[in-house]
Design an enzyme around this catalytic site. Structure first.
Site, PDB file in Angstrom:
ATOM      1  CD  GLU A 288      -3.338   0.076   2.011  1.00 22.28           C
ATOM      2  OE1 GLU A 288      -4.296  -0.665   1.774  1.00 22.28           O
ATOM      3  OE2 GLU A 288      -3.156   0.602   3.123  1.00 22.28           O
ATOM      4  CG  HIS A 309       7.149 -29.743  -0.549  1.00 26.61           C
ATOM      5  ND1 HIS A 309       7.641 -30.979  -0.895  1.00 26.61           N
ATOM      6  CD2 HIS A 309       7.974 -29.272   0.422  1.00 26.61           C
ATOM      7  CE1 HIS A 309       8.706 -31.255  -0.162  1.00 26.61           C
ATOM      8  NE2 HIS A 309       8.927 -30.228   0.647  1.00 26.61           N
ATOM      9  CE  LYS A 423     -12.412   1.619   1.120  1.00 21.54           C
ATOM     10  NZ  LYS A 423     -11.813   2.607   2.005  1.00 21.54           N
TER      11      LYS A 423
HETATM   12  O1  PA5 Z   1      -3.305   1.343   5.994  1.00 14.84           O
HETATM   13  C1  PA5 Z   1      -4.426   1.806   5.821  1.00 14.84           C
HETATM   14  O2  PA5 Z   1      -4.643   3.011   5.894  1.00 14.84           O
HETATM   15  C2  PA5 Z   1      -5.586   0.898   5.529  1.00 14.84           C
HETATM   16  O3  PA5 Z   1      -5.205  -0.412   5.398  1.00 14.84           O
HETATM   17  C3  PA5 Z   1      -6.623   0.984   6.639  1.00 14.84           C
HETATM   18  O4  PA5 Z   1      -6.037   0.611   7.848  1.00 14.84           O
HETATM   19  C4  PA5 Z   1      -7.837   0.098   6.335  1.00 14.84           C
HETATM   20  O5  PA5 Z   1      -8.376   0.434   5.107  1.00 14.84           O
HETATM   21  C5  PA5 Z   1      -8.880   0.232   7.420  1.00 14.84           C
HETATM   22  O6  PA5 Z   1      -9.288   1.553   7.544  1.00 14.84           O
HETATM   23  P1  PA5 Z   1     -10.038   2.049   8.826  1.00 14.84           P
HETATM   24  O7  PA5 Z   1      -9.138   1.913   9.990  1.00 14.84           O
HETATM   25  O8  PA5 Z   1     -10.387   3.483   8.545  1.00 14.84           O
HETATM   26  O9  PA5 Z   1     -11.276   1.197   8.997  1.00 14.84           O
END
Ligand code: PA5
Length: 448
Positions: A288, A309, A423
């Protein structure tokens, strides 16, 4: 000490390629420390570990104790950065058969809100029937669909099963100070709540209550975890020479492979299945943070020797675009010796009297040599032991290296604009109020 050994990438990049990154890495560390780089409103994690006070940890431990005293099971509801760090640490220390050998000393920790599977939620609800369960609802935005959906179901079941008063005691929220539905709900219901700092993004939040509360509930030592991270914070700051800074070396080695050897995929390897979820946390951290603007090393992971494996063939002889980073744990927690067998039908008497881990270590070395011979460069990170202290160090090492790597790549490592695309479509398809135009457009696209 945690050691980063990059000697096994030597044949794949020009001599001195890693060391040549020193000035760029130095600039990146300074940007992180001075807050002059991209995404500088999300670098609260850089000095977080060293700023955690004993009072703050005591408050988390007190909330954890309430859950430990009143629950046999605790469900951690959260997704991405709001659950992977906690799960990575908890699973690294838990008995491999924790759910089967409940000793009553620690609550069973389960996870929800990280998928939208009806079957998963049904089976979870069934499992929780008759159990004294509590919930930690974790969401920074407080509006994430997966988590909110699961929490609505869990809240109702907890209240129905345990009564409103007890539910108020055993539901804890970890969310934003002011905004989001999770905050509104926590304030209205009077839940104990913890704040996720504004300047710490989800995937860098394991050392906030997001990770610390579930880890404390599970019975692990959050003081040692934070101490390890704080020590690594010192070992990776700008005053430390490049060659002695493990985050700098790791970031430089992986970027040398990416830029100069065409290695686009990094596989995080463990030889201890307990580290499976640590790799899941690491994948999110790097995926990310770096995968944007059509750039970024693809983070993958394998559990060895299990996956030798299944994925072993590809790694040994497939397209040569990969390199490996091996997490090697020096000392195991328990002792199992191979017994001698009179008949020796399996021919394994040559191992009699040896520790299982000795064989595992030879599998590790043998694999490293075979993969390097096959064109897969190898970075090796040694961890003395799987303890809270060393895992705290490792977490911070990777976080700092991730920030450095993002800046080497010239992207903003602290945003995730691409996560919104699915989303938007999902809400349009579900006719969410406010998405009327998108709904119309998506139905037209689907020919409906
Ligand atoms: O690293 C990030 O920002 C994301 O992975 C969030 O943690 C994830 O989308 C969850 O978001 P939230 O904590 O707002 O529910």
């Amino acid at each position: 000490m945690i050691k980063v050994d990059y000697s096994q990438i030597a044949g794949f990049v020009p001599a001195g390629a890693v060391e040549a990154f020193e000035p760029r890495v130095k600039d990146a560390i300074e940007m992180l420390e001075k807050g002059t780089g991209k995404g500088n409103d999300f670098i609260g994690w850089v000095n977080l570990a060293s700023s955690i006070t004993p009072e703050f940890l005591a408050d988390i431990k007190a909330a954890a104790q309430v859950l430990r005293e009143n629950c046999d099971t605790v469900v951690v509801a959260g997704i991405g950065g709001s659950y992977l760090g906690a799960r990575a640490v908890i699973e690294a220390f838990s008995n491999s058969f924790a759910q089967l050998v409940q000793d009553g000393k620690n609550p069973v920790i389960l996870y929800a809100g990280n998928n939208i599977s009806e079957d998963y939620l049904y089976e979870l609800s069934e499992y929780l029937k008759g159990r004294k369960f509590g919930v930690i609802n974790i969401s920074k935005s407080g509006t994430t669909t997966e988590t909110a959906l699961a929490f609505r179901i869990l809240k109702k079941q907890c209240e129905d099963q345990r009564g409103k008063e007890m539910a108020r005691k055993v539901i804890v929220a970890v969310t934003d100070a002011k905004k989001g539905a999770a905050r509104i709900c926590a304030d209205k219901e009077g839940y104990k709540s913890f704040i996720i700092p504004d300047n710490v993004g989800g995937r860098f939040s394991v050392l906030t209550p997001v990770g610390l509360l579930p880890i404390a509930v599970a019975g692990y030592d959050i003081e040692q975890l934070v101490k390890g991270a704080a020590d690594m914070e010192k070992m990776t700051d700008s005053s430390v020479p490049f060659a002695q800074n493990p985050s700098a070396i790791y970031a430089a080695a992986r970027n040398a492979l990416y830029e100069q050897a065409g290695k686009k995929i990094e596989i995080l390897v463990n030889f201890q299945p307990k580290l499976h979820f640590f790799a899941e946390w690491w994948k999110q951290l790097y995926g990310e943070s770096e995968g944007k603007e059509l750039k970024g090393i693809f983070p993958a992971s394998v559990d060895f020797s299990t996956d030798l494996h299944s994925m072993g063939q590809w790694i040994q002889e497939g397209e040569r675009t990969i390199y490996e980073t091996v997490l090697s744990v020096d000392k195991v927690q328990h002792s199992v010796l191979f017994p001698s067998d009179e008949e020796n039908l399996d021919g394994l008497n040559f191992l009699a009297g040896k520790h299982v881990d000795e064989v595992n270590k030879m599998a590790e070395l043998g694999t490293q040599l075979a993969h390097v011979d096959g064109g897969v460069p190898n970075i090796r990170i040694n961890i003395p032991e799987l303890t809270e202290y060393w895992l705290g160090q490792l977490i911070y090492l990777f976080e700092k290296a991730c920030g450095i790597s993002g800046y080497l790549l010239q992207v903003n490592p602290f945003n995730q604009p691409g996560v919104e695309a699915y989303k938007k479509n999902m809400f349009a398809l579900l006719n969410k109020p406010g998405y009327e135009a998108e709904s119309k457009a998506i139905l037209a696209r689907l020919g409906k």
